[in-house]
Design an enzyme around this catalytic site. Structure first.
Site, PDB file in Angstrom:
ATOM      1  N   CYS A 260       0.827  -1.199   0.000  1.00  0.00           N
ATOM      2  CA  CYS A 260       0.000   0.000   0.000  1.00  0.00           C
ATOM      3  C   CYS A 260       0.871   1.264   0.000  1.00  0.00           C
ATOM      4  O   CYS A 260       1.540   1.539  -0.988  1.00  0.00           O
ATOM      5  CB  CYS A 260      -0.989  -0.035   1.162  1.00  0.00           C
ATOM      6  SG  CYS A 260      -2.432   1.036   0.930  1.00  0.00           S
TER       7      CYS A 260
ATOM      8  N   HIS B 288      -3.692  -5.771   1.024  1.00  0.00           N
ATOM      9  CA  HIS B 288      -3.451  -6.129   2.416  1.00  0.00           C
ATOM     10  C   HIS B 288      -3.946  -7.550   2.680  1.00  0.00           C
ATOM     11  O   HIS B 288      -4.889  -8.019   2.043  1.00  0.00           O
ATOM     12  CB  HIS B 288      -4.213  -5.187   3.352  1.00  0.00           C
ATOM     13  CG  HIS B 288      -3.745  -3.771   3.318  1.00  0.00           C
ATOM     14  ND1 HIS B 288      -2.601  -3.342   3.946  1.00  0.00           N
ATOM     15  CD2 HIS B 288      -4.290  -2.665   2.729  1.00  0.00           C
ATOM     16  CE1 HIS B 288      -2.455  -2.038   3.760  1.00  0.00           C
ATOM     17  NE2 HIS B 288      -3.457  -1.602   3.025  1.00  0.00           N
TER      18      HIS B 288
END
Length: 486
Positions: free
Chosen positions: A332, A428
Site C-alpha cells: 500500500c 493487504h
C-alpha cells in the site's frame, strides 16, 4: 436484545481482546452475538462486507462472533494523519477531517448516527458486546463523549470496568475511576474485571476483596495472562515494542516504524514462521545490514512518512540493501514509496505537495480523494490469495507491465522489478495465504511451515474463549446484559 459494555481504566488494558474472547465464548454457547465500538481511533482498519471500513479490532471481534464485519460495528473511526488532525470515517465512509479545534463539537453531533448503527445491530442478534475507548476517567473529554459514558447513558447500557494488574496499581485504577466520575456515570458501572494476572490467584484474593469494598461493585473475575492472545492480530502498543531477536538461525525481516504506520498486522503471518524473525525498527536505529528482506508497510500519510524515512537515513539503508541483492516488499503506502514520485495535487494528506520516492519500481503515484475499499482475491507469486484494498491514490507506470498479482476481477495489480527482488502491491492481508507466503520466503532462502494463518487466529480465539469461561463469571455477565442496566 441485550447489551453489555466493556470499558477500561486506561488504554491497552485488554478491552479489545476481552470483547473478542467474550464474543467467541458466547458464540460457542450458541448465543447470537455481535461486537460494537461507537468510536475508535486507529490507522489499522479492515474492509467490511458493505464496502466500508472499520477498526481492525472490530473486524477481529466480528470473526470471534462468527459474523461478517459490517460498518455498523464501528460507526465512527478516526484515522490520525497529523498531530492534530484525523480523517473522519462515519458508517464506513470518509466524511472529512476532524481537528483539535472542532473535535468536541463535531463529535457530539455524531451520537445520533452512532445510535442508528447500534439500533440496527441490536435487531440482528441476541446480545451486543460493546467496547469503550481509552478510559471514562478522562473526564476532561466527557463533554460530547460518544465512546464511553456518553454512549452508555444514551443506550442505557450496563458497564463492566476492566483494570490491568500487569501494569500495577490496579486497585487505585479501579477505585480512582469511580472517584472521578460524575455520580450518574459511575452508576452505569455494574462490576469489574481484573485482567492480565500472572501467578497464584490466591495472592490477590485480598486485593480483589478490597476493590469490591472500596467501589461497591461485584467482581466478575480475575483473568490470567492467556498465551493465545499473542497469536491474535497485533495491537499498536504490542507490536511496536518488539525488538530484534538475535537468533542467527532465523532470517531477519525488517520493517521500519513510520509515524503513521497502518495495517501492520499484514506482518503477523510472517511472525509465526519458524525460520524467520520480524523486527520493527524504531526511529534512530539503522535497518540491520544482515536483513534478508525489508518490508515497507502501509501508511496513512505516505508523503509525510516518506520524508520521515529520509530524515532517519533509512533510504540509504534500503538502497544499500537493494544493491546487495536484498528483497524489498512494499504494501500500500510502502508500494507508493517504492516508485519515482508521489504527488498530492489536491492536498489529500494536507498541504498540496509531492515527494520523490525511492525509485526502485518504475511507477508514479497520484493521490486523489476517491478511496478504494474492496475485498479482493487473485493469484500472486504462483499462489492464490484473498485480501483487501484500502488506499487513496492510483499508481501507474512502465513497471506495472510486470504486475505483482492477477486479480479475480480481471485486473492486474502492483509491480515487480525485472529481477524479482522488489515487489509492490496495494493488497493487504495476502500473506495469510500459506502458499503465497511460502513462495515469498523461498526467495530469501527460508522454508515456510505453510500454516493457515486464519485457522491459527480462529484456534487462538477458541483458546481465549476457553480461558474466559474458566476465569470469568460469564453467566453473571449475561444476566447483567439482560438486565438493561436496571
Amino acid at each position: 436484545m441485550a447489551g453489555l459494555m466493556v470499558q477500561g481504566t486506561g488504554s491497552d488494558v485488554g478491552k479489545s481482546v476481552l470483547v473478542a474472547g467474550l464474543c467467541r465464548a458466547l458464540a460457542n454457547r450458541g448465543v447470537s452475538v455481535l461486537p460494537f465500538k461507537p468510536q475508535n481511533m486507529s490507522n489499522n482498519a479492515a474492509v467490511t462486507v458493505d464496502g466500508g471500513e472499520i477498526g481492525r479490532a472490530q473486524a477481529l471481534q466480528a470473526l470471534a462472533a462468527r459474523a461478517d464485519p459490517h460498518s455498523d460495528m464501528n460507526p465512527v473511526l478516526l484515522k490520525p494523519q497529523a498531530d492534530r488532525t484525523s480523517q473522519l470515517i462515519v458508517h464506513g465512509r470518509v466524511r472529512g477531517t476532524l481537528g483539535s479545534e472542532n473535535f468536541r463539537e463535531d463529535r457530539r453531533g455524531l451520537l445520533p448516527e452512532v445510535m442508528e448503527s447500534y439500533g440496527r445491530l441490536s435487531q440482528r442478534c441476541q446480545i451486543v458486546v460493546v467496547e469503550g475507548a481509552g478510559s471514562p476517567a478522562e473526564i476532561n473529554l466527557r463533554e460530547g463523549d460518544i465512546a464511553n459514558m456518553g454512549f452508555a447513558r444514551a443506550a442505557g447500557m450496563p458497564v463492566v470496568l476492566v483494570g490491568d494488574i500487569d501494569r500495577g496499581g490496579v486497585i487505585a485504577a479501579l477505585a480512582g475511576t469511580q472517584a472521578v466520575l460524575a455520580p450518574e456515570d459511575a452508576a452505569m458501572i455494574r462490576g469489574f474485571i481484573v485482567n492480565k494476572f500472572r501467578g497464584d490467584p490466591a495472592l490477590f484474593a485480598d486485593g480483589y476483596t478490597m476493590i469490591e469494598r472500596l467501589t461497591g461493585w461485584p467482581g466478575f473475575g480475575l483473568v490470567p495472562w492467556i498465551p493465545a492472545a499473542a497469536r491474535l492480530p497485533s495491537e499498536d502498543a504490542v507490536i511496536l515494542e518488539r525488538g530484534i531477536d538475535s537468533d542467527p538461525r532465523r532470517k531477519l525481516i525488517a520493517c521500519p516504524i513510520l509515524p503513521r504506520i497502518a495495517n501492520f498486522d499484514d506482518l503477523d503471518p510472517l511472525r509465526q514462521e519458524p525460520e524467520v524473525q520480524v523486527a520493527m525498527i524504531p526511529p534512530g536505529t539503522a535497518i540491520p545490514h544482515h536483513a534478508e528482506m525489508i518490508v515497507l508497510p502501509g501508511s496513512k500519510t505516505t508523503i509525510a512518512d516518506m520524508t520521515f524515512l529520509r530524515d532517519q537515513g533509512w533510504d540509504i539503508d534500503i538502497l544499500a540493501h537493494r544493491r546487495r541483492g536484498g528483497m524489498i516488499l512494499g504494501i500500500c503506502g510502502g508500494f507508493q514509496m517504492l516508485g519515482w514520485r508521489i504527488a498530492d495535487p489536491m492536498g489529500i494528506e494536507g498541504a498540496t505537495q509531492e515527494s520523490t520516492g525511492l525509485g526502485l519500481l518504475d511507477v508514479e503515484t497520484k493521490l486523489h480523494p476517491a478511496k478504494a475499499l474492496r475485498r479482493v482475491s487473485g493469484t500472486a507469486l504462483g499462489a492464490a490469495f484473498t485480501g483487501y484494498e484500502m488506499h487513496m491514490g492510483e499508481t501507474r507506470g512502465a513497471g506495472t507491465a510486470m504486475p505483482f498479482a492477477d486479480m479475480a476481477d480481471g485486473r492486474t495489480e502492483g509491480a515487480i522489478s525485472a529481477d524479482g527482488r522488489v515487489l509492490g502491491t496495494y493488497c493487504h492481508g495476502l500473506l495469510a495465504a500459506p502458499e503465497l507466503r511460502a513462495a515469498l520466503l523461498a526467495r530469501v532462502g527460508a522454508r515456510s511451515d505453510r500454516a493457515d494463518h486464519n485457522r491459527t487466529v480462529d484456534a487462538a480465539l477458541d483458546e481465549l474463549a476457553a480461558g474466559l469461561e474458566a476465569h470469568l463469571d460469564i453467566d453473571g455477565l449475561l444476566a447483567l446484559a439482560h438486565s438493561g442496566g436496571a
